[in-house]
Design an enzyme around this catalytic site. Structure first.
Site, PDB file in Angstrom:
ATOM      1  N   LYS A 255       0.821  -1.216   0.000  1.00 51.12           N
ATOM      2  CA  LYS A 255       0.000   0.000   0.000  1.00 51.12           C
ATOM      3  C   LYS A 255       0.852   1.263   0.000  1.00 51.12           C
ATOM      4  CE  LYS A 255      -4.117  -1.817   2.315  1.00 51.12           C
ATOM      5  NZ  LYS A 255      -4.963  -1.734   3.531  1.00 51.12           N
ATOM      6  N   ARG A 256       2.043   1.189   0.586  1.00 52.48           N
ATOM      7  CA  ARG A 256       2.852   2.413   0.667  1.00 52.48           C
ATOM      8  C   ARG A 256       3.350   2.862  -0.711  1.00 52.48           C
ATOM      9  NH1 ARG A 256       8.402   1.334   0.875  1.00 52.48           N
ATOM     10  NH2 ARG A 256       8.944  -0.858   1.047  1.00 52.48           N
TER      11      ARG A 256
END
Length: 492
Positions: A255-256
């Site tokens: 997700k980052r």
């Protein structure tokens, strides 16, 4: 070759990650290439985290991508049920069979005891593995442990010597030492639920899966599963472990790095065709020259022999570029159908579309099509065609509308528009040239303040196209609005 049967078996504990989608795609392409069967199985034995909503998100994502399954949820099939939570009796049956054969045993070690032994093994520089101490418990010892309230797990009595070789279709032979790399792993947890390694073998065997195509992260599970296949006398499928997907920083995609959910990409305006094309190139390639593939081409050309061993890097800029290529290739009718939900959610268009509104919308899209990278862009890039109270970009106003003669230029254009028989280049360009001579300016110095006045920004389709789309009344109204805004802010 017998009929190819492959499967995609996600756990419904969250959204469908692009890595999972790529695995599903490779399985789907392999099945379609070989005129085989693509099975969808939901691995929902983690009852605490599995939800119906997450299952539906997975089904929606696969349907969005066009990865239709031949057997599985909704469709059914001859080898169901296709939810692991509905197959518990099968796991119990095969666990009992392994116990009877002496290839599985009850283990009463507590998590705390296991953790302590792992810590000791690590201190001594040993591989962390179960030491098999419960393998030979007597019936009396088991009863004593039960009397203490201990609930056993069931472990496989794995091979404690020799090697297990994985014949991988992508990586070649990968050898695992049974003494150090395969321990007596858990088959059934103390609550009666099967572990992944056990359930997946029972399911793949009973569903007659011929090829197991999955991520490289499962390679270390494969020797354990092979020993299970052999212990249960199941035919061994062929294995193919595809490369991992990394972010630009070469760390595992997460997700980052931005959006990783298939449905988030859908919401952001990526086309299914572009997603499928791009995901297919993450670890596979036909040659060095071709990048754009239609789905029929992918089906025709996809083979495991061309899958790389090396990790693939997810490049969002390349995906955006590819999405733009696909958007530009759409017919205006198709583009309209895809843009319509975005415009309706934004309140630009009503639920009921008249032929006049549809024609206007399609004319707008024809002008915007070459500029759109994501379908979601149709909202911001088209807002001034639908909103009379469109916002002005402050930096653009400051840069363009504060120059000398802005008020006079806009007032001149206002009068020209008022008198022009048609708002097209043929009628307006000569009149604009008169204005250029009158104010001693270049064409851009006349057009840019007009563009900002009509759209709130300095980026739009050609000015004559904008003028013709808006029509005389709206153009004059927007010039009036802009002049009033400039006076209110004391910019002119």
């Amino acid at each position: 070759m017998s009929t190819v049967r492959v499967r995609f078996a996600p756990s419904p504990t969250g959204y469908l990650h692009v890595g999972g989608a790529r695995t599903a795609l490779f399985n789907w392409l392999f099945a379609r290439h070989h005129h085989g069967v693509f099975v969808l199985r939901i691995e929902d034995t983690d009852l605490a985290r599995s939800t119906d909503a997450a299952t539906q998100v997975i089904l929606d994502a696969l349907q969005f991508l066009g990865l239709d399954w031949d057997e599985g949820p909704v469709k059914g099939g001859d080898f169901g049920p296709y939810y692991q939570s509905q197959r518990l009796d099968l796991y119990q049956e095969y666990a009992a069979k392994l116990m009877e054969m002496g290839r599985a045993y009850e283990c009463f070690c507590t998590p705390e005891e296991l953790d302590q032994r792992r810590q000791e093994q690590m201190k001594q520089g040993q591989a962390t593995r179960y030491d098999g101490r419960c393998r030979h418990l007597s019936d009396e010892e088991k009863e004593d442990l039960r009397a203490q309230g201990r609930l056993p797990v069931i472990r496989l009595a794995s091979l404690d010597e020799g090697e297990t070789v994985v014949h991988d279709l992508i990586r070649g032979d990968v050898t695992f030492d049974n003494t150090t790399q395969v321990d007596d792993f858990v088959l059934v947890k103390s609550d009666g639920m099967p572990t992944y390694n056990f359930a997946v073998v029972v399911d793949d065997a009973l569903m007659k899966i011929t090829h197991v195509i999955r991520g490289e992260d499962h390679l270390s599970n494969t020797p354990k599963q092979i020993q299970l296949y052999q212990a249960l006398d199941f035919p061994l499928p062929k294995f193919a472990h595809i490369p991992m997907i990394l972010g630009p920083d070469k760390a595992l995609l997460s997700k980052r790095h931005g959006a990783t959910s298939v449905m988030q990409f859908h919401e952001d305006g990526y086309l299914a065709e572009a997603m499928v094309n791009y995901l297919s190139l993450l670890g596979w390639g036909y040659d060095d020259s071709q990048t754009i593939f239609s789905v029929p081409e992918l089906i025709e050309k996809f083979t495991l022999e061309r899958v790389s061993k090396n990790p693939a890097v997810f490049d969002i800029q390349k995906l955006e570029w590819m999405n733009g290529v696909y958007i530009r290739a759409l017919s205006v009718e198709d583009l309209y159908e895809r843009a319509l939900p975005y415009w309706q959610r934004a309140g630009f268009l009503p639920e009921e579309i008249t032929p006049e509104v549809k024609e206007y919308a399609q004319r707008i899209l024809k002008e915007l099509q070459s500029r759109i990278r994501l379908m979601a862009d149709v909202v911001e890039s088209a807002q001034y065609f639908f909103m009379d109270d469109y916002p002005y970009q402050p930096d653009v106003v400051q840069k363009i509308l504060t120059k000398p003669h802005t008020e006079e230029i806009l007032q001149y254009v206002y009068e020209v528009i008022k008198e022009a028989p048609q708002l097209n280049e043929e009628h307006l360009k000569p009149l604009f040239q008169v204005g250029m001579e009158k104010f001693g300016i270049k064409m851009g110095e006349l057009i840019q303040p007009l563009r900002v006045a009509l759209t709130g920004t300095n980026v739009s389709p050609g000015i004559y196209d904008v003028l013709e789309l808006l029509g005389s009344e709206k153009v004059r109204s927007r010039i009036e609005r802009t002049l009033a805004m400039l006076k209110e802010k004391e910019l002119i």
